[in-house]
Enzyme design. Structure first.
Site, mmCIF file in Angstrom:
data_model
loop_
_atom_site.group_PDB
_atom_site.id
_atom_site.type_symbol
_atom_site.label_atom_id
_atom_site.label_comp_id
_atom_site.label_asym_id
_atom_site.label_seq_id
_atom_site.Cartn_x
_atom_site.Cartn_y
_atom_site.Cartn_z
ATOM 1 N N ARG A 191 0.876 -1.175 0.000
ATOM 2 C CA ARG A 191 0.000 0.000 0.000
ATOM 3 C C ARG A 191 0.909 1.219 0.000
ATOM 4 N NH1 ARG A 191 -5.295 2.075 3.060
ATOM 5 N NH2 ARG A 191 -6.163 0.302 1.959
ATOM 6 N N CYS A 243 -16.347 2.218 0.371
ATOM 7 C CA CYS A 243 -15.143 1.454 0.693
ATOM 8 C C CYS A 243 -14.620 1.727 2.096
ATOM 9 C CB CYS A 243 -14.059 1.697 -0.350
ATOM 10 S SG CYS A 243 -13.661 3.442 -0.585
ATOM 11 N N ASP A 257 -16.946 7.389 -2.104
ATOM 12 C CA ASP A 257 -15.707 7.360 -1.338
ATOM 13 C C ASP A 257 -15.512 8.758 -0.769
ATOM 14 O OD1 ASP A 257 -13.273 6.612 -0.280
ATOM 15 O OD2 ASP A 257 -12.200 6.540 -2.181
ATOM 16 N N HIS A 287 -7.219 0.463 -6.671
ATOM 17 C CA HIS A 287 -7.475 -0.307 -5.454
ATOM 18 C C HIS A 287 -8.206 -1.606 -5.853
ATOM 19 C CE1 HIS A 287 -7.823 -1.295 -1.388
ATOM 20 N NE2 HIS A 287 -8.594 -0.339 -0.924
ATOM 21 N N ARG A 311 -13.954 -8.058 2.049
ATOM 22 C CA ARG A 311 -12.522 -7.864 1.802
ATOM 23 C C ARG A 311 -11.753 -9.113 2.241
ATOM 24 N NH1 ARG A 311 -10.261 -2.852 1.494
ATOM 25 N NH2 ARG A 311 -8.417 -4.072 0.951
ATOM 26 N N GLN A 349 -10.190 -4.008 -3.251
ATOM 27 C CA GLN A 349 -11.488 -3.489 -2.819
ATOM 28 C C GLN A 349 -12.567 -3.823 -3.834
ATOM 29 O OE1 GLN A 349 -12.540 -1.618 0.101
ATOM 30 N NE2 GLN A 349 -14.478 -2.217 -0.847
#
Length: 304
Positions: free
Chosen positions: A102, A263, A223, A129, A291, A132
């Site tokens: 990340r 998310c 988001d 991402h 996830r 996700q």
């Protein structure tokens, strides 16, 4: 699926349609307990950004597979002191079985992947991402019994989530609409890539008209308006993004059975209201749980 064994996953576009569908099915089978694979390997987590869901879900997934996790905090490794990424990659390659990263720049992720032979997974960059979106598609599939003839509308900043949703939805044939203000829409090259993948079989729409984008949609997704590293822009973005809030009024325009996705973490009262986040159409907590299952399937597949 043998094609996934040993693979890097740096972008949703690294996966084929059949591989994504396989991973969703595999995730469901592990979630139900029908399959309990063992994978006694070692996963490294190299995270230069804060994380709750990604860090915990990857760790629990690896432990449940019978493996181990090493948290490679940059502040406690030589990465934080400026060791060149190719050097770090070549050393970790000799210790670990897989590495989830990340970080900010997609180029840094690609540099490590180019210098390591072990599988490298994008656990979030400023560009994408993908993990996700695997969880998002699993949640969509669970909610509607399949992915056929569905439309997902993402509203807000055309950021990494918008990019991976564009590619992921195009791969599996879900119509994808992105409603974002001028100047904050997804990168043109990602939009073009998604259109190429969709190949006219599903809809790819980029618009500033949030209400038109929401009409008839089966899922409304949002988001935060300022991602990690953009906190100093939050105040300036607020008035521009206010019309892109998911609230009861916007949800009324969607399909009557529409679900709401986020998310996380959520800024209640900004990109989404508390009433919608906690309402009966919210699948945010199921999405967060998924996830774990999606990444577990991914790890088991690439580590064989």
């Amino acid at each position: 699926m043998e094609s996934l064994c040993g693979r890097d996953v740096l972008s949703m576009a690294d996966l084929s349609r059949s591989e994504v569908l396989y991973l969703l099915d595999f995730s469901s089978q592990m979630k139900s307990g029908a399959i309990t694979p063992r994978c006694p390997k070692v996963l490294g987590l190299l995270f230069q950004k804060a994380s709750t869901r990604t860090r915990v879900s990857f760790s629990v997934a690896m432990y449940q597979l019978g493996g181990n996790v090493i948290d490679l905090n940059p502040q406690s490794t030589q990465v934080g002191r400026g060791e060149p990424l190719p050097d770090t990659a070549r050393v970790l390659d000799r210790y670990l079985d897989a590495l989830a990263i990340r970080t900010f720049a997609q180029a840094d992720l690609e540099t490590i992947a180019n210098h390591a032979r072990i599988p490298v997974i994008n656990a979030l960059t400023d560009r994408e991402h993908p993990c996700q979106v695997l969880a998002d598609l699993l949640t969509l599939k669970e909610s509607f019994g399949g992915l056929e003839d569905l439309t997902l509308t993402y509203v807000g900043d055309g950021n990494n989530m918008a990019h991976s949703l564009l590619l992921g939805c195009a791969l599996v044939g879900v119509n994808i609409r992105i409603a974002a203000p001028v100047g904050y829409q997804p990168l043109p090259e990602i939009v073009s890539q998604a259109e190429g993948i969709a190949a006219g079989k599903s809809e790819v729409v980029i618009t500033t008209d949030v209400k038109a984008a929401a009409v008839g949609s089966h899922a409304l997704y949002t988001d935060v308006w300022a991602s990690m590293g953009q906190e100093d822009e939050a105040a300036d973005r607020m008035p521009l993004f206010q019309p892109y809030q998911i609230n009861d009024e916007l949800l009324e325009l969607a399909n009557p059975n529409a679900i709401v996705l986020h998310c996380l973490p959520a800024h209640r009262g900004e990109e989404i209201t508390t009433a919608v986040l906690e309402g009966p159409q919210s699948r945010v907590w199921e999405e967060a749980e998924n996830r774990l299952h999606a990444q577990k399937a991914l790890l088991a597949s690439i580590l064989a």
